[in-house]
Design an enzyme around this catalytic site. Structure first.
Site, PDB file in Angstrom:
ATOM      1  N   CYS A  25      34.244  57.392  41.513  1.00  0.00           N
ATOM      2  CA  CYS A  25      32.875  57.130  41.991  1.00  0.00           C
ATOM      3  C   CYS A  25      31.972  58.341  41.781  1.00  0.00           C
ATOM      4  O   CYS A  25      30.773  58.194  41.577  1.00  0.00           O
ATOM      5  CB  CYS A  25      32.886  56.708  43.451  1.00  0.00           C
ATOM      6  N   GLU A  62      26.547  52.293  36.777  1.00  0.00           N
ATOM      7  CA  GLU A  62      27.878  52.891  36.882  1.00  0.00           C
ATOM      8  C   GLU A  62      28.821  52.154  35.934  1.00  0.00           C
ATOM      9  O   GLU A  62      29.013  50.944  36.052  1.00  0.00           O
ATOM     10  CB  GLU A  62      28.380  52.742  38.327  1.00  0.00           C
TER      11      GLU A  62
HETATM   12  P1  NDP Z   1      34.971  45.922  44.944  1.00  0.00           P
HETATM   13  O1  NDP Z   1      33.887  46.538  45.730  1.00  0.00           O
HETATM   14  O2  NDP Z   1      34.931  44.473  44.700  1.00  0.00           O
HETATM   15  O3  NDP Z   1      36.377  46.223  45.653  1.00  0.00           O
HETATM   16  C1  NDP Z   1      36.639  47.218  46.604  1.00  0.00           C
HETATM   17  C2  NDP Z   1      37.513  46.654  47.714  1.00  0.00           C
HETATM   18  O4  NDP Z   1      36.794  45.666  48.446  1.00  0.00           O
HETATM   19  C3  NDP Z   1      38.755  45.946  47.208  1.00  0.00           C
HETATM   20  O5  NDP Z   1      39.813  46.095  48.128  1.00  0.00           O
HETATM   21  C4  NDP Z   1      38.284  44.498  47.169  1.00  0.00           C
HETATM   22  O6  NDP Z   1      39.345  43.599  47.154  1.00  0.00           O
HETATM   23  C5  NDP Z   1      37.478  44.433  48.428  1.00  0.00           C
HETATM   24  N1  NDP Z   1      36.498  43.358  48.480  1.00  0.00           N
HETATM   25  C6  NDP Z   1      35.935  42.643  47.466  1.00  0.00           C
HETATM   26  N2  NDP Z   1      35.043  41.752  47.941  1.00  0.00           N
HETATM   27  C7  NDP Z   1      35.032  41.898  49.302  1.00  0.00           C
HETATM   28  C8  NDP Z   1      34.321  41.275  50.365  1.00  0.00           C
HETATM   29  N3  NDP Z   1      33.433  40.322  50.139  1.00  0.00           N
HETATM   30  N4  NDP Z   1      34.565  41.683  51.616  1.00  0.00           N
HETATM   31  C9  NDP Z   1      35.433  42.667  51.873  1.00  0.00           C
HETATM   32  N5  NDP Z   1      36.157  43.281  50.909  1.00  0.00           N
HETATM   33  C10 NDP Z   1      35.949  42.909  49.639  1.00  0.00           C
HETATM   34  O7  NDP Z   1      35.103  46.690  43.593  1.00  0.00           O
HETATM   35  P2  NDP Z   1      35.785  46.141  42.235  1.00  0.00           P
HETATM   36  O8  NDP Z   1      37.207  46.431  42.331  1.00  0.00           O
HETATM   37  O9  NDP Z   1      35.426  44.723  41.975  1.00  0.00           O
HETATM   38  O10 NDP Z   1      35.076  47.051  41.165  1.00  0.00           O
HETATM   39  C11 NDP Z   1      33.783  46.686  40.697  1.00  0.00           C
HETATM   40  C12 NDP Z   1      32.952  47.908  40.426  1.00  0.00           C
HETATM   41  O11 NDP Z   1      32.765  48.624  41.633  1.00  0.00           O
HETATM   42  C13 NDP Z   1      33.581  48.906  39.481  1.00  0.00           C
HETATM   43  O12 NDP Z   1      33.344  48.597  38.156  1.00  0.00           O
HETATM   44  C14 NDP Z   1      32.911  50.175  39.894  1.00  0.00           C
HETATM   45  O13 NDP Z   1      31.666  50.281  39.261  1.00  0.00           O
HETATM   46  C15 NDP Z   1      32.712  50.007  41.378  1.00  0.00           C
HETATM   47  N6  NDP Z   1      33.760  50.649  42.181  1.00  0.00           N
HETATM   48  C16 NDP Z   1      33.432  51.759  42.892  1.00  0.00           C
HETATM   49  C17 NDP Z   1      34.406  52.407  43.613  1.00  0.00           C
HETATM   50  C18 NDP Z   1      34.107  53.630  44.380  1.00  0.00           C
HETATM   51  O14 NDP Z   1      35.016  54.413  44.627  1.00  0.00           O
HETATM   52  N7  NDP Z   1      32.912  53.827  44.845  1.00  0.00           N
HETATM   53  C19 NDP Z   1      35.806  51.968  43.623  1.00  0.00           C
HETATM   54  C20 NDP Z   1      36.029  50.761  42.890  1.00  0.00           C
HETATM   55  C21 NDP Z   1      35.037  50.168  42.193  1.00  0.00           C
HETATM   56  P3  NDP Z   1      39.961  43.117  45.745  1.00  0.00           P
HETATM   57  O15 NDP Z   1      40.317  44.328  44.960  1.00  0.00           O
HETATM   58  O16 NDP Z   1      41.148  42.391  46.168  1.00  0.00           O
HETATM   59  O17 NDP Z   1      38.899  42.308  45.075  1.00  0.00           O
END
Ligand code: NDP
Length: 492
Positions: free
Chosen positions: A304, A401
């Site tokens: 991030c 991002e």
């Molecule tokens: P998400 O925000 O979807 O996932 C992060 C966590 O939240 C995962 O455990 C996910 O579960 C969970 N989640 C998803 N939807 C919900 C919801 N409605 N309510 C509660 N929890 C939820 O990130 P992604 O993995 O889809 O990644 C997408 C983009 O996000 C990446 O391309 C990147 O740009 C960004 N990202 C940023 C991060 C950071 O550290 N700031 C980390 C990861 C991603 P599950 O994985 O099971 O869907």
């Protein structure tokens, strides 16, 4: 010609082929179950439905993992409430600290096993999981163990008390480290936890349950429910959860904020970023090139706070880009379990497709792409380290991002211009400044709207140092004394 010059050479030329021999870490240390349920009240709860978790570097199935339902989340929250009310929150801080110290030491003892599993399930190079993720995860437990009996001193005259049951949702880029960032301060403050790992990387969190049992942590203090976003959503909506701590995308963070509004639940959000890494012409150039590489290719750029926007002062643009491209040709991309690998696999097919589409937008909008020659494995999810030059601030690759090994290079002339361009983003998580002048570092740090500003380094983490964002990068701090506060209530 002198006699010396004419002397025949006795030492042959060294071999010119400097390619590394394979150095794979053995996977035998990891024993996986075929199927995992949820860890609730210190027991494994059988999952009604499961999904398959894979290795992103080979697409090989690793295990079946529970798909958490609302009932599973409910059982986990009930177990956490019971543990909170019947013992854990009333324990003296020095007793809670003993458990945290124990967990930290077991993480150190089992670090090789956890590092191999982290690389297997997440795709990151073993040298990073071994040398960064695991030592830092243990360090967080050690650090917060030290605070558990000193909360009164951390917040004098404020009567700090635990918040209650905490729901924690973590992403896939640093699965065990994010778990440590969340669980260690929560327990140190006397809370109990229900944690949901990302669906692509649940395995180290599930192995961590074994660590908890080994540490004799009382049942219900930490509960882990696996599943997709819907499982996380059930945790966010649960009526008996007192606080949500989330790390992940800005989009989901916004949804969570809307969902908890008016519910009385506390919330901290650690979301995305588009960090500026700013290089002045008086910097140590080779050191800066290393910092740029570490800033964007560490963990495949799936970070991030990655330094994904490089701002170069115009007078050193050409030598810097030449050095950077040369350095890229030496990065080794491939098997995450090989100890020589610098850049591993992309975490999932969805993430790879997101990177590919943003890179295509960069090409379409007119940026110039450079990728070093490298051989990508046929199976699994891979993306070559990429540099874009000729980038305009309005391009999507300079605004959004990407969360992949893709660097966008822009230029500036004056410090004022650098600050203005660096702050021209909806995010505000981190930034880097490269210059030999301390006064310039301070001048820049005061003006950059970023939670962390690194000087002559990048991506450096320490449990004693607070981390968090401004604007769409979220709010609340993790790490340091500041990281205790979201897990405490005060009588004021
Ligand atoms: P998400 O925000 O979807 O996932 C992060 C966590 O939240 C995962 O455990 C996910 O579960 C969970 N989640 C998803 N939807 C919900 C919801 N409605 N309510 C509660 N929890 C939820 O990130 P992604 O993995 O889809 O990644 C997408 C983009 O996000 C990446 O391309 C990147 O740009 C960004 N990202 C940023 C991060 C950071 O550290 N700031 C980390 C990861 C991603 P599950 O994985 O099971 O869907």
């Amino acid at each position: 010609m002198s006699k010396l010059d004419r002397k025949p050479r006795v030492t042959p030329d060294p071999p010119r082929d400097w390619t590394y021999a394979p150095a794979p870490e053995s996977r035998d240390i990891v024993q996986l179950a075929e199927r995992y349920g949820h860890f609730v009240g210190g027991q494994w709860l059988e999952a009604a439905e499961t999904y398959e978790t894979i290795s992103p570097s080979s697409e090989e199935p690793l295990a079946l993992v529970g798909l958490g339902t609302e009932q599973d989340v409910d059982a986990a929250v009930a177990a956490a409430r019971d543990a909170f009310a019947n013992g854990w929150s009333a324990l003296p801080g020095s007793e809670r600290a003993k458990y945290l110290f124990r967990i930290a030491r077991i993480l150190q003892e089992r670090s090789r096993e956890l590092a191999v599993l982290e690389s297997l399930n997440g795709g990151k190079p073993i040298k990073e999981s071994r040398d960064v993720d695991l030592p830092l995860a243990a360090a967080h437990f050690f650090y917060y163990a030290g605070w558990a009996d000193k909360l009164e001193y951390a917040f004098p005259n404020r009567r700090p008390r635990p918040v209650g049951v905490v729901g924690q949702i973590i992403p896939w880029n640093f699965p065990l480290l994010m778990l440590a960032w969340k669980i260690a301060p929560a327990l140190a403050c006397g809370n109990t936890v229900v944690l949901k790992p990302s669906h692509t990387t649940p395995l180290t969190a599930l192995l961590f349950c074994d660590v908890l049992r080994q540490a004799d942590l009382p049942p219900g203090v930490v509960n882990i429910v696996t599943g997709y976003g819907s499982t996380g959503a059930a945790l966010v909506k649960h009526k008996d959860v007192d606080k949500i701590a989330f790390t992940g995308s800005t989009e989901v963070g916004k949804w969570i904020q809307r969902e908890v509004a008016g519910s009385g639940k506390r919330l901290t959000l650690e979301l995305g970023g588009k960090a500026a890494n700013i290089v002045f012409d008086d910097c140590a150039l080779d050191q800066a090139v290393e910092g740029i590489v570490n800033g964007i290719y560490f963990n495949q750029g799936e970070v991030c706070c990655a330094g994904s926007r490089l701002f170069v002062q115009e007078s050193i643009y050409e030598p810097l880009i030449a050095k950077l491209k040369r350095r890229l040709t030496t990065l080794r991309v491939g098997d995450p379990l090989d100890k020589n690998t610098d850049v591993g696999a992309i975490n999932s097919r969805e993430q790879l497709e997101k990177i590919q589409s943003l890179v295509q937008s960069g090409i379409d909008e007119g940026a110039e792409i450079y990728q070093p020659p490298c051989h990508l494995p046929e199976k699994g999810y891979w993306f070559a380290p990429t540099v874009f030059t000729n980038v305009a601030q309005s391009y999507r690759i300079a605004q959004e991002e990407i969360f992949g090994p893709v660097l966008s290079v822009l230029t500036f002339r004056t410090p004022e211009e650098a600050v203005e361009k660096a702050n021209n983003t909806p995010y505000g998580l981190s930034a880097g400044v490269w210059t030999e002048k301390g006064s310039r570092i301070l001048w820049m740090a005061q003006r950059l709207r970023a939670g962390v500003v690194w000087a002559n380094t990048f991506n450096r983490f320490d449990p004693t140092s607070p981390f968090g964002g401004y604007k769409e990068s979220g709010f609340g701090r993790e790490g340091g004394r500041h990281g205790l506060e979201p897990y405490l209530r005060f009588d004021e």
